[in-house]
Design an enzyme around this catalytic site. Sequence first.
Site, PDB file in Angstrom:
ATOM      1  N   SER A 128     -16.966 -51.892  -4.187  1.00 54.70           N
ATOM      2  CA  SER A 128     -17.137 -51.046  -5.372  1.00 54.70           C
ATOM      3  C   SER A 128     -18.567 -50.520  -5.374  1.00 54.70           C
ATOM      4  O   SER A 128     -19.472 -51.182  -4.847  1.00 54.70           O
ATOM      5  CB  SER A 128     -16.914 -51.877  -6.637  1.00 54.70           C
ATOM      6  OG  SER A 128     -17.365 -51.170  -7.783  1.00 54.70           O
ATOM      7  N   TYR A 141     -18.367 -59.319 -11.647  1.00 51.89           N
ATOM      8  CA  TYR A 141     -17.732 -58.313 -10.775  1.00 51.89           C
ATOM      9  C   TYR A 141     -18.678 -57.751  -9.712  1.00 51.89           C
ATOM     10  O   TYR A 141     -18.339 -57.763  -8.523  1.00 51.89           O
ATOM     11  CB  TYR A 141     -17.144 -57.208 -11.653  1.00 51.89           C
ATOM     12  CG  TYR A 141     -16.410 -56.121 -10.902  1.00 51.89           C
ATOM     13  CD1 TYR A 141     -15.128 -56.336 -10.393  1.00 51.89           C
ATOM     14  CD2 TYR A 141     -16.989 -54.868 -10.712  1.00 51.89           C
ATOM     15  CE1 TYR A 141     -14.445 -55.331  -9.715  1.00 51.89           C
ATOM     16  CE2 TYR A 141     -16.314 -53.869 -10.035  1.00 51.89           C
ATOM     17  CZ  TYR A 141     -15.044 -54.102  -9.538  1.00 51.89           C
ATOM     18  OH  TYR A 141     -14.380 -53.105  -8.868  1.00 51.89           O
TER      19      TYR A 141
HETATM   20  N1  NAD Z   1     -10.373 -47.811  -9.907  1.00 48.73           N
HETATM   21  C1  NAD Z   1     -11.682 -47.803  -9.722  1.00 48.73           C
HETATM   22  O1  NAD Z   1     -12.431 -47.010 -10.335  1.00 48.73           O
HETATM   23  C2  NAD Z   1     -12.325 -48.782  -8.759  1.00 48.73           C
HETATM   24  C3  NAD Z   1     -13.698 -48.646  -8.524  1.00 48.73           C
HETATM   25  C4  NAD Z   1     -14.315 -49.537  -7.649  1.00 48.73           C
HETATM   26  C5  NAD Z   1     -13.568 -50.500  -7.009  1.00 48.73           C
HETATM   27  N2  NAD Z   1     -12.231 -50.612  -7.256  1.00 48.73           N
HETATM   28  C6  NAD Z   1     -11.505 -51.678  -6.565  1.00 48.73           C
HETATM   29  O2  NAD Z   1     -10.310 -51.160  -6.005  1.00 48.73           O
HETATM   30  C7  NAD Z   1      -9.287 -52.151  -6.028  1.00 48.73           C
HETATM   31  C8  NAD Z   1      -8.052 -51.599  -6.709  1.00 48.73           C
HETATM   32  O3  NAD Z   1      -8.401 -51.139  -8.004  1.00 48.73           O
HETATM   33  P1  NAD Z   1      -7.350 -50.393  -8.942  1.00 48.73           P
HETATM   34  O4  NAD Z   1      -8.149 -49.569  -9.869  1.00 48.73           O
HETATM   35  O5  NAD Z   1      -6.283 -49.779  -8.135  1.00 48.73           O
HETATM   36  O6  NAD Z   1      -6.757 -51.657  -9.757  1.00 48.73           O
HETATM   37  P2  NAD Z   1      -5.364 -51.830 -10.506  1.00 48.73           P
HETATM   38  O7  NAD Z   1      -5.609 -52.827 -11.595  1.00 48.73           O
HETATM   39  O8  NAD Z   1      -4.763 -50.511 -10.860  1.00 48.73           O
HETATM   40  O9  NAD Z   1      -4.430 -52.497  -9.386  1.00 48.73           O
HETATM   41  C9  NAD Z   1      -4.752 -53.763  -8.874  1.00 48.73           C
HETATM   42  C10 NAD Z   1      -3.485 -54.406  -8.316  1.00 48.73           C
HETATM   43  O10 NAD Z   1      -3.864 -55.687  -7.798  1.00 48.73           O
HETATM   44  C11 NAD Z   1      -2.902 -56.641  -8.200  1.00 48.73           C
HETATM   45  N3  NAD Z   1      -3.504 -57.978  -8.263  1.00 48.73           N
HETATM   46  C12 NAD Z   1      -4.427 -58.425  -9.153  1.00 48.73           C
HETATM   47  N4  NAD Z   1      -4.677 -59.724  -8.937  1.00 48.73           N
HETATM   48  C13 NAD Z   1      -3.920 -60.093  -7.876  1.00 48.73           C
HETATM   49  C14 NAD Z   1      -3.736 -61.318  -7.188  1.00 48.73           C
HETATM   50  N5  NAD Z   1      -4.378 -62.449  -7.573  1.00 48.73           N
HETATM   51  N6  NAD Z   1      -2.876 -61.362  -6.144  1.00 48.73           N
HETATM   52  C15 NAD Z   1      -2.210 -60.247  -5.773  1.00 48.73           C
HETATM   53  N7  NAD Z   1      -2.327 -59.054  -6.389  1.00 48.73           N
HETATM   54  C16 NAD Z   1      -3.175 -58.987  -7.439  1.00 48.73           C
HETATM   55  C17 NAD Z   1      -2.454 -56.173  -9.581  1.00 48.73           C
HETATM   56  O11 NAD Z   1      -1.183 -56.739  -9.945  1.00 48.73           O
HETATM   57  C18 NAD Z   1      -2.428 -54.657  -9.389  1.00 48.73           C
HETATM   58  O12 NAD Z   1      -1.153 -54.216  -8.934  1.00 48.73           O
HETATM   59  C19 NAD Z   1      -9.911 -53.383  -6.707  1.00 48.73           C
HETATM   60  O13 NAD Z   1     -10.400 -54.279  -5.735  1.00 48.73           O
HETATM   61  C20 NAD Z   1     -11.064 -52.785  -7.503  1.00 48.73           C
HETATM   62  O14 NAD Z   1     -12.097 -53.732  -7.740  1.00 48.73           O
HETATM   63  C21 NAD Z   1     -11.603 -49.770  -8.116  1.00 48.73           C
END
Ligand code: NAD
Length: 239
Positions: A128, A141
């Site tokens: 991130s 985080y």
């Molecule tokens: N969306 C953003 O702006 C953003 C920015 C920086 C980093 N990220 C990173 O990208 C990744 C995805 O983010 P997103 O926005 O798509 O999140 P999201 O919440 O939309 O999706 C995350 C998915 O991970 C699954 N999950 C959570 N805990 C789990 C576990 N213990 N075992 C298996 N599955 C699990 C959830 O059920 C969900 O389907 C994450 O690692 C997040 O930190 C996202």
Amino acid sequence: MATVVITGAGQGLGRADAVRLAADGWSVVCLDLNGDLAAETAELVGGTSFAVDVTDRDAVLAVADEVPECTALVNNAGIWKFHSILDMTPEQARSVFEVNVLGIIWCTQAFVPKMKAAGTGSIVNMSSGAAWTSSPGLGLYPATKSGVESLTKTMALELGPDNIRANAIGPGLIVSDGTAANYQGDAAAKRAKGVPMARVGDPTDIADVVAFLCGNDSRYVSGQVIYVDGAVTAGALAR
Ligand SMILES: NC(=O)c1ccc[n+]([C@@H]2O[C@H](COP(=O)([O-])OP(=O)(O)OC[C@H]3O[C@@H](n4cnc5c(N)ncnc54)[C@H](O)[C@@H]3O)[C@@H](O)[C@H]2O)c1
């Protein structure tokens, strides 16, 4: 056909990764805590799915037993719980660390043996922009995402001799299922003002880079972190 395993594939970035990689010809294995959502993604991309908690090492190893081959692993599952350092409870701290850091290790342990058997592999870990530039109230985080980047370098060094690469992606402000609530109304436009490229990101912005890192075009790229953020981290000090 090459097989990619994607964690957190039930929604958001993970689902977009599945769609893009399937379009590139990958056979996609979708892992998610939410089995129904993982199955939905699998149906969308003609792949397979498993309900699994990435923090449960034994469960992840059992899933790997059901997957015949794997040449790419996208460690995308991640959670966030925002609060001040002083307010952080042991449960909050442990849960974020277990999913964001230990989950990556358990999945890597489970699927790398299949990459070694295939003689090739690519691991993509989801970091991130918060690993690079924090804000008050982000809790553990940012530290977990800095950990992801550090882990990625160690993986690249340990697995390079087996022709297995490891890289990380640092998404910026991406409108996903998990973050959509932050972009309601005029919030997206307000947030876009802090982005040098003047827009917030879409999950496909990340998925296209995931596809690059999983595929042969990045065959000599390893141990790197690519921020996909419209230049937010590039200008962080200036703001
Ligand atoms: N969306 C953003 O702006 C953003 C920015 C920086 C980093 N990220 C990173 O990208 C990744 C995805 O983010 P997103 O926005 O798509 O999140 P999201 O919440 O939309 O999706 C995350 C998915 O991970 C699954 N999950 C959570 N805990 C789990 C576990 N213990 N075992 C298996 N599955 C699990 C959830 O059920 C969900 O389907 C994450 O690692 C997040 O930190 C996202």
